[in-house]
Design a protein around this motif. Structure first.
Motif, PDB file in Angstrom:
ATOM      1  N   UNK A  89      77.519  36.456  42.711  1.00 14.61           N
ATOM      2  CA  UNK A  89      78.083  36.150  44.022  1.00 14.61           C
ATOM      3  C   UNK A  89      78.525  37.426  44.734  1.00 14.61           C
ATOM      4  N   UNK A  90      79.135  38.348  43.980  1.00 14.92           N
ATOM      5  CA  UNK A  90      79.583  39.606  44.576  1.00 14.92           C
ATOM      6  C   UNK A  90      78.410  40.429  45.076  1.00 14.92           C
ATOM      7  N   UNK A  91      77.325  40.464  44.303  1.00 13.43           N
ATOM      8  CA  UNK A  91      76.135  41.209  44.717  1.00 13.43           C
ATOM      9  C   UNK A  91      75.537  40.603  45.988  1.00 13.43           C
ATOM     10  N   UNK A  92      75.501  39.286  46.045  1.00 12.90           N
ATOM     11  CA  UNK A  92      74.959  38.614  47.225  1.00 12.90           C
ATOM     12  C   UNK A  92      75.814  38.899  48.452  1.00 12.90           C
ATOM     13  N   UNK A  93      77.133  38.875  48.268  1.00 10.38           N
ATOM     14  CA  UNK A  93      78.028  39.147  49.386  1.00 10.38           C
ATOM     15  C   UNK A  93      77.851  40.577  49.884  1.00 10.38           C
ATOM     16  N   UNK A 120      76.747  29.267  58.211  1.00  9.21           N
ATOM     17  CA  UNK A 120      75.293  29.093  58.270  1.00  9.21           C
ATOM     18  C   UNK A 120      74.587  30.182  57.473  1.00  9.21           C
ATOM     19  N   UNK A 121      75.097  31.389  57.576  1.00  3.77           N
ATOM     20  CA  UNK A 121      74.516  32.508  56.827  1.00  3.77           C
ATOM     21  C   UNK A 121      74.663  32.279  55.326  1.00  3.77           C
ATOM     22  N   UNK A 122      75.836  31.833  54.907  1.00  2.00           N
ATOM     23  CA  UNK A 122      76.060  31.555  53.486  1.00  2.00           C
ATOM     24  C   UNK A 122      75.132  30.447  52.996  1.00  2.00           C
ATOM     25  N   UNK A 123      74.994  29.380  53.796  1.00  2.00           N
ATOM     26  CA  UNK A 123      74.141  28.261  53.412  1.00  2.00           C
ATOM     27  C   UNK A 123      72.673  28.677  53.347  1.00  2.00           C
ATOM     28  N   UNK A 126      72.280  30.443  50.204  1.00  2.00           N
ATOM     29  CA  UNK A 126      72.838  29.703  49.069  1.00  2.00           C
ATOM     30  C   UNK A 126      73.961  30.479  48.385  1.00  2.00           C
ATOM     31  N   UNK A 127      74.885  30.965  49.193  1.00  2.00           N
ATOM     32  CA  UNK A 127      76.006  31.745  48.696  1.00  2.00           C
ATOM     33  C   UNK A 127      77.296  30.955  48.883  1.00  2.00           C
ATOM     34  N   UNK A 128      78.090  30.897  47.819  1.00  2.00           N
ATOM     35  CA  UNK A 128      79.406  30.271  47.898  1.00  2.00           C
ATOM     36  C   UNK A 128      80.457  31.380  47.860  1.00  2.00           C
ATOM     37  N   UNK A 129      81.126  31.659  48.983  1.00  2.00           N
ATOM     38  CA  UNK A 129      82.079  32.781  49.023  1.00  2.00           C
ATOM     39  C   UNK A 129      83.261  32.611  48.084  1.00  2.00           C
ATOM     40  N   UNK A 130      83.513  31.386  47.626  1.00  3.75           N
ATOM     41  CA  UNK A 130      84.631  31.141  46.723  1.00  3.75           C
ATOM     42  C   UNK A 130      84.200  31.108  45.262  1.00  3.75           C
ATOM     43  N   UNK A 131      82.921  31.373  44.996  1.00  7.69           N
ATOM     44  CA  UNK A 131      82.431  31.342  43.617  1.00  7.69           C
ATOM     45  C   UNK A 131      83.148  32.364  42.753  1.00  7.69           C
ATOM     46  N   UNK A 132      83.535  33.484  43.362  1.00  7.48           N
ATOM     47  CA  UNK A 132      84.220  34.519  42.610  1.00  7.48           C
ATOM     48  C   UNK A 132      85.620  34.133  42.178  1.00  7.48           C
ATOM     49  N   UNK A 133      86.174  33.073  42.755  1.00  7.35           N
ATOM     50  CA  UNK A 133      87.532  32.644  42.403  1.00  7.35           C
ATOM     51  C   UNK A 133      87.557  31.819  41.123  1.00  7.35           C
ATOM     52  N   UNK A 134      86.419  31.239  40.743  1.00  5.48           N
ATOM     53  CA  UNK A 134      86.389  30.304  39.616  1.00  5.48           C
ATOM     54  C   UNK A 134      86.863  30.922  38.312  1.00  5.48           C
ATOM     55  N   UNK A 135      86.397  32.124  37.933  1.00  9.20           N
ATOM     56  CA  UNK A 135      86.885  32.700  36.669  1.00  9.20           C
ATOM     57  C   UNK A 135      88.395  32.880  36.652  1.00  9.20           C
ATOM     58  N   UNK A 136      88.981  33.249  37.787  1.00 11.68           N
ATOM     59  CA  UNK A 136      90.429  33.431  37.847  1.00 11.68           C
ATOM     60  C   UNK A 136      91.147  32.105  37.612  1.00 11.68           C
TER      61      UNK A 136
END
Length: 249
Positions: A89-93, A120-123, A126-136
Motif C-alpha cells: 500500500x505504501x509503495x502504491x501511494x 476515484x484515483x484510489x479506486x 485499487x488502493x485503500x489509503x487506510x490499509x497501512x493502519x491495519x497492522x497497527x
C-alpha cells in the motif's frame, strides 16, 4: 481529516484499555473471550519459552526477557501478511503522489471535489489509503494482552533482563520504543500516505509517554517488534518496485 481523527481516537482507546478492568484478577480461561483467546494463550506461551531458557544458573533470571523476545518475533512472523499488505500500500501511494499532487492543485479551492477525485484515483488503482493502519490496529489487542499477562499471571515482576527490572518502567526502553516506532513508520513509507502521515508524529509520542508509566517488559516487546519490522522491511521493500511502477501507469 475525519478518518485521521477517528484512527487516532481508536489508538488512544486501545492504549487506555491497558489499564482496563479486572487487572488484578487471576487469569481464568473460562472467564470470557478476552482471557480465553488473548491473555491466557499469551501468558502460557511466555511461560513455556521462559522454561526453555530456565537453568540453575542465576544469570538465567533473564529468561523472561528472552521469552518476550522469542514470542515477539513469532507474533511478527504471524502478522507478516499484514505487513506485506502495508508495504504494498505504501509503495502504491508513493507511485500515485504525482497524480495526487495534480488533483490537489486543480481542486485546491473545492475540498469536496478534491476528496471525490482523490477517491476515484484510489479506486482506479485499487488502493485503500487506510490499509497501512491495519497492522497497527492488530497489534493493539496483543499489546493489551501482554500487559494483562504481565500483571495478572505474575510472570514478570521480580525478574530482570540485562539488569533491567521487567516489572517496572525504564526510561531508556521507553525512549527506544518511541524512536523505533518512528523508524518503523518511516521505513514502511507512512510519510507518503496522507492518511498515515499524522501517525508518524503522534504514534511515537504516544508510545513513549505510555512506556514511561508501564513495565519495561511491555517496552521490550515494542522495541523488539519494531526492530524486527524495520529489518524485515529493509530486505523486503525492493521486492515491490514493480508494483510501484505498475501503479504509476
Amino acid at each position: 481529516m475525519a478518518r485521521r481523527i477517528l484512527l487516532v481516537a481508536i489508538l488512544f482507546m486501545f492504549l487506555f484499555m491497558l489499564t482496563g478492568c479486572n487487572i488484578e484478577e487471576p487469569i481464568n480461561p473460562e472467564n470470557g473471550i478476552w482471557d480465553r483467546y488473548f491473555v491466557y494463550p499469551l501468558a502460557w506461551t511466555l511461560e513455556y519459552f521462559a522454561e526453555l531458557f530456565n537453568s540453575t544458573d542465576d544469570r538465567m533470571l533473564d529468561r523472561y526477557g528472552w521469552s518476550i523476545i522469542v514470542v515477539t518475533i513469532i507474533i511478527r512472523l504471524l502478522t507478516l501478511p499484514l505487513m506485506v499488505k502495508q508495504l504494498k500500500s505504501s509503495k502504491m501511494m508513493q507511485a500515485l503522489q504525482p497524480e495526487m499532487q495534480k488533483i490537489r492543485e486543480k481542486y485546491k479551492t473545492d475540498q469536496q471535489k478534491l476528496q471525490q477525485e482523490t477517491m476515484k484515483l484510489f479506486q482506479k488503482h485499487n488502493v485503500n489509503p487506510l490499509a497501512g493502519c491495519l497492522p497497527i490496529l492488530v497489534q493493539m489487542p496483543i499489546l493489551i494482552a501482554f500487559y494483562h499477562a504481565i500483571f495478572r499471571h505474575e510472570l514478570i515482576p521480580g525478574h530482570t533482563f540485562l539488569g533491567i527490572e521487567l516489572g517496572e518502567p525504564f526510561w531508556g526502553l521507553a525512549i527506544l520504543a518511541g524512536i523505533t516506532t518512528y523508524g518503523q513508520q518511516k521505513m514502511m513509507g507512512a510519510q507518503s500516505n496522507p492518511q498515515m502521515r499524522i501517525l508518524m508524529v503522534i504514534l511515537p509520542v504516544m508510545i513513549t509517554v505510555f512506556a514511561f508509566y508501564f513495565p519495561a517488559a511491555l517496552s521490550l516487546y515494542w522495541v523488539i517488534g519494531n526492530l524486527f519490522t524495520i529489518t524485515q522491511t529493509y530486505f523486503m521493500k525492493d521486492m515491490y518496485n514493480l508494483n510501484q511502477e505498475g501503479a504509476a501507469k
